[in-house]
Design a protein around this motif. Structure first.
Motif, PDB file in Angstrom:
ATOM      1  N   ILE A 188       0.834  -1.209   0.000  1.00  0.00           N
ATOM      2  CA  ILE A 188       0.000   0.000   0.000  1.00  0.00           C
ATOM      3  C   ILE A 188       0.868   1.259   0.000  1.00  0.00           C
ATOM      4  O   ILE A 188       0.657   2.178  -0.793  1.00  0.00           O
ATOM      5  N   LEU A 189       1.873   1.287   0.872  1.00  0.00           N
ATOM      6  CA  LEU A 189       2.723   2.481   0.977  1.00  0.00           C
ATOM      7  C   LEU A 189       3.577   2.684  -0.275  1.00  0.00           C
ATOM      8  O   LEU A 189       3.733   3.814  -0.746  1.00  0.00           O
ATOM      9  N   ASP A 190       4.110   1.587  -0.828  1.00  0.00           N
ATOM     10  CA  ASP A 190       4.903   1.696  -2.069  1.00  0.00           C
ATOM     11  C   ASP A 190       4.055   2.304  -3.190  1.00  0.00           C
ATOM     12  O   ASP A 190       4.489   3.185  -3.932  1.00  0.00           O
ATOM     13  N   LYS A 191       2.822   1.802  -3.300  1.00  0.00           N
ATOM     14  CA  LYS A 191       1.902   2.267  -4.342  1.00  0.00           C
ATOM     15  C   LYS A 191       1.553   3.749  -4.124  1.00  0.00           C
ATOM     16  O   LYS A 191       1.469   4.542  -5.061  1.00  0.00           O
ATOM     17  N   LEU A 192       1.333   4.086  -2.855  1.00  0.00           N
ATOM     18  CA  LEU A 192       0.943   5.451  -2.505  1.00  0.00           C
ATOM     19  C   LEU A 192       2.054   6.445  -2.835  1.00  0.00           C
ATOM     20  O   LEU A 192       1.816   7.501  -3.404  1.00  0.00           O
ATOM     21  N   TYR A 193       3.308   6.096  -2.495  1.00  0.00           N
ATOM     22  CA  TYR A 193       4.415   7.024  -2.745  1.00  0.00           C
ATOM     23  C   TYR A 193       4.749   7.113  -4.226  1.00  0.00           C
ATOM     24  O   TYR A 193       5.280   8.107  -4.693  1.00  0.00           O
ATOM     25  N   TYR A 232      -1.786   9.046  -4.628  1.00  0.00           N
ATOM     26  CA  TYR A 232      -3.167   8.766  -4.207  1.00  0.00           C
ATOM     27  C   TYR A 232      -3.480   7.317  -4.560  1.00  0.00           C
ATOM     28  O   TYR A 232      -3.032   6.819  -5.584  1.00  0.00           O
ATOM     29  N   ILE A 233      -4.207   6.633  -3.699  1.00  0.00           N
ATOM     30  CA  ILE A 233      -4.650   5.274  -4.025  1.00  0.00           C
ATOM     31  C   ILE A 233      -6.118   5.127  -3.647  1.00  0.00           C
ATOM     32  O   ILE A 233      -6.571   5.738  -2.694  1.00  0.00           O
ATOM     33  N   SER A 234      -6.842   4.319  -4.411  1.00  0.00           N
ATOM     34  CA  SER A 234      -8.257   4.119  -4.073  1.00  0.00           C
ATOM     35  C   SER A 234      -8.465   2.738  -3.456  1.00  0.00           C
ATOM     36  O   SER A 234      -7.727   1.787  -3.747  1.00  0.00           O
ATOM     37  N   VAL A 235      -9.475   2.660  -2.595  1.00  0.00           N
ATOM     38  CA  VAL A 235      -9.827   1.387  -1.936  1.00  0.00           C
ATOM     39  C   VAL A 235     -10.167   0.335  -2.989  1.00  0.00           C
ATOM     40  O   VAL A 235      -9.729  -0.816  -2.911  1.00  0.00           O
ATOM     41  N   VAL A 236     -10.931   0.740  -4.001  1.00  0.00           N
ATOM     42  CA  VAL A 236     -11.362  -0.197  -5.064  1.00  0.00           C
ATOM     43  C   VAL A 236     -10.154  -0.842  -5.750  1.00  0.00           C
ATOM     44  O   VAL A 236     -10.090  -2.065  -5.918  1.00  0.00           O
ATOM     45  N   GLU A 264      -2.837   5.294   8.911  1.00  0.00           N
ATOM     46  CA  GLU A 264      -3.093   6.697   9.264  1.00  0.00           C
ATOM     47  C   GLU A 264      -2.765   6.941  10.733  1.00  0.00           C
ATOM     48  O   GLU A 264      -2.179   7.971  11.086  1.00  0.00           O
ATOM     49  N   ASP A 265      -3.099   5.983  11.593  1.00  0.00           N
ATOM     50  CA  ASP A 265      -2.789   6.103  13.024  1.00  0.00           C
ATOM     51  C   ASP A 265      -1.282   6.208  13.259  1.00  0.00           C
ATOM     52  O   ASP A 265      -0.838   6.809  14.233  1.00  0.00           O
ATOM     53  N   ARG A 266      -0.507   5.607  12.355  1.00  0.00           N
ATOM     54  CA  ARG A 266       0.960   5.673  12.455  1.00  0.00           C
ATOM     55  C   ARG A 266       1.523   6.871  11.677  1.00  0.00           C
ATOM     56  O   ARG A 266       2.739   6.982  11.479  1.00  0.00           O
ATOM     57  N   ALA A 267       0.625   7.772  11.224  1.00  0.00           N
ATOM     58  CA  ALA A 267       0.986   9.008  10.501  1.00  0.00           C
ATOM     59  C   ALA A 267       1.747   8.742   9.208  1.00  0.00           C
ATOM     60  O   ALA A 267       2.603   9.517   8.807  1.00  0.00           O
ATOM     61  N   LEU A 268       1.410   7.624   8.538  1.00  0.00           N
ATOM     62  CA  LEU A 268       2.093   7.278   7.284  1.00  0.00           C
ATOM     63  C   LEU A 268       1.293   7.703   6.049  1.00  0.00           C
ATOM     64  O   LEU A 268       1.826   7.704   4.942  1.00  0.00           O
ATOM     65  N   LEU A 269       0.018   8.011   6.255  1.00  0.00           N
ATOM     66  CA  LEU A 269      -0.815   8.479   5.140  1.00  0.00           C
ATOM     67  C   LEU A 269      -2.017   9.220   5.709  1.00  0.00           C
ATOM     68  O   LEU A 269      -2.213   9.263   6.924  1.00  0.00           O
ATOM     69  N   GLY A 322     -12.910   7.182  -0.005  1.00  0.00           N
ATOM     70  CA  GLY A 322     -12.650   6.165  -1.037  1.00  0.00           C
ATOM     71  C   GLY A 322     -11.195   5.828  -1.274  1.00  0.00           C
ATOM     72  O   GLY A 322     -10.868   5.101  -2.206  1.00  0.00           O
ATOM     73  N   GLY A 323     -10.292   6.342  -0.433  1.00  0.00           N
ATOM     74  CA  GLY A 323      -8.883   6.031  -0.673  1.00  0.00           C
ATOM     75  C   GLY A 323      -7.967   6.667   0.343  1.00  0.00           C
ATOM     76  O   GLY A 323      -8.342   6.885   1.497  1.00  0.00           O
ATOM     77  N   ALA A 324      -6.720   6.956  -0.090  1.00  0.00           N
ATOM     78  CA  ALA A 324      -5.742   7.583   0.800  1.00  0.00           C
ATOM     79  C   ALA A 324      -4.772   8.411  -0.020  1.00  0.00           C
ATOM     80  O   ALA A 324      -4.608   8.190  -1.213  1.00  0.00           O
ATOM     81  N   MET A 325      -4.131   9.383   0.642  1.00  0.00           N
ATOM     82  CA  MET A 325      -3.161  10.243  -0.039  1.00  0.00           C
ATOM     83  C   MET A 325      -1.951  10.474   0.854  1.00  0.00           C
ATOM     84  O   MET A 325      -1.989  10.213   2.058  1.00  0.00           O
ATOM     85  N   VAL A 326      -0.879  10.977   0.235  1.00  0.00           N
ATOM     86  CA  VAL A 326       0.372  11.184   0.964  1.00  0.00           C
ATOM     87  C   VAL A 326       0.277  12.403   1.868  1.00  0.00           C
ATOM     88  O   VAL A 326       0.715  12.383   3.010  1.00  0.00           O
ATOM     89  N   ASN A 327      -0.288  13.508   1.341  1.00  0.00           N
ATOM     90  CA  ASN A 327      -0.276  14.780   2.066  1.00  0.00           C
ATOM     91  C   ASN A 327      -1.524  14.975   2.916  1.00  0.00           C
ATOM     92  O   ASN A 327      -2.577  14.454   2.593  1.00  0.00           O
ATOM     93  N   ASN A 328      -1.366  15.762   3.968  1.00  0.00           N
ATOM     94  CA  ASN A 328      -2.515  16.140   4.787  1.00  0.00           C
ATOM     95  C   ASN A 328      -3.531  16.876   3.907  1.00  0.00           C
ATOM     96  O   ASN A 328      -3.213  17.900   3.322  1.00  0.00           O
ATOM     97  N   PRO A 329      -4.761  16.347   3.784  1.00  0.00           N
ATOM     98  CA  PRO A 329      -5.733  16.981   2.897  1.00  0.00           C
ATOM     99  C   PRO A 329      -6.294  18.292   3.448  1.00  0.00           C
ATOM    100  O   PRO A 329      -6.950  19.031   2.738  1.00  0.00           O
TER     101      PRO A 329
END
Length: 256
Positions: free
Chosen positions: A13-18, A22-26, A47-52, A57-64
């Protein structure tokens, strides 16, 4: 890819995100062959570990979520990108044009780069923009009045909105604090967002000036959905995923 353990899943997940920003759940469900529930739990743990940062519907690298900084501080951030964006925007102004220039440091870079071709009328909410343009006798500056915000050197409120009702302009050059493909354009101040909505209604074309750090961010005040935007001028730091989304929506994207 099923049957991999949680640590391997998190690394994937993190490799894909960086790689993409942005990555989507789907997409993650398909690629990892696990349920949406599992992926959402993974994203919550990361997210709890402050990694994303999780988004709808997904996740991103930067604080939105973006915060409000004073305009003199903002001016120092990404100065080169803003300068190039300002130059590209200035090239869109025609002889005898009537335009609106909103507020913010990126649109101030536009004001600095205007080379007058014939008469020009500029309506602006921003004092710093008006001061940049006063050196040109060929530019008629209409300064909107109202409540002056210290942090942005610009006005907001019903007086500024009322004046706009008397005008029709060809283009609006709009600076924003956040561009989110689902939530739209945002700024950190709700009154500024409301004034920006009135500006969009006054102009035939809305051109957003924003460096790539604004993408995937959300401010408190929503201005509008992306369907109301005609063109975005930004720098080459925007991810290909976001560019494709914008272009699929029919928005012209100019990269500087």
């Amino acid at each position: 890819m099923s049957m991999i353990n949680i640590a391997e899943r998190h690394k994937f997940i993190l490799d894909k995100l960086y790689e993409k920003g942005y990555i989507s759940v789907v997409d993650l469900c398909k690629e990892l062959d696990v349920s949406g529930v599992t992926i959402r739990k993974d994203l919550k743990l990361l997210e709890d570990r402050a990694l994303l940062f999780r988004s709808h519907g997904g996740a991103m690298v930067n604080n939105p979520y973006t915060n409000d900084k004073p305009v003199n501080e903002k001016e120092k951030i990404r100065r080169d990108e803003k300068q190039y964006i300002g130059q590209a925007a200035a090239a869109l102004i025609d002889p005898n044009d009537a335009v609106i220039i909103a507020s913010g440091t990126t649109v101030q870079a536009l004001a600095r780069n205007i080379h007058v071709k014939g008469h020009l009328t500029v309506i602006t909410a921003a004092l710093n923009v008006a001061l940049e343009l006063l050196r040109f006798p060929e530019i008629e500056v209409i300064q909107l009045g109202g409540l002056l915000r210290n942090s942005s050197s610009s006005v907001t409120g019903p007086y500024a909105e009322k004046i706009l009702e008397d005008f029709s302009c060809s283009k609006l050059f709009l600076g924003v604090d956040g561009i989110d493909t689902e939530f739209g354009l945002t700024t950190t101040n709700i009154m500024e967002a409301h004034l920006n909505q009135k500006m969009i209604a006054t102009a035939q074309k809305t051109i957003v000036l924003a460096d790539s750090s604004k993408f995937g961010k959300r401010g408190f005040g929503r201005i509008c959905g992306l369907e109301e935007v005609d063109e975005i001028i930004t720098d080459k730091g925007v991810s290909s995923h976001i560019l494709k989304t914008m272009e699929d929506m029919g928005i012209k994207v100019t990269l500087v």
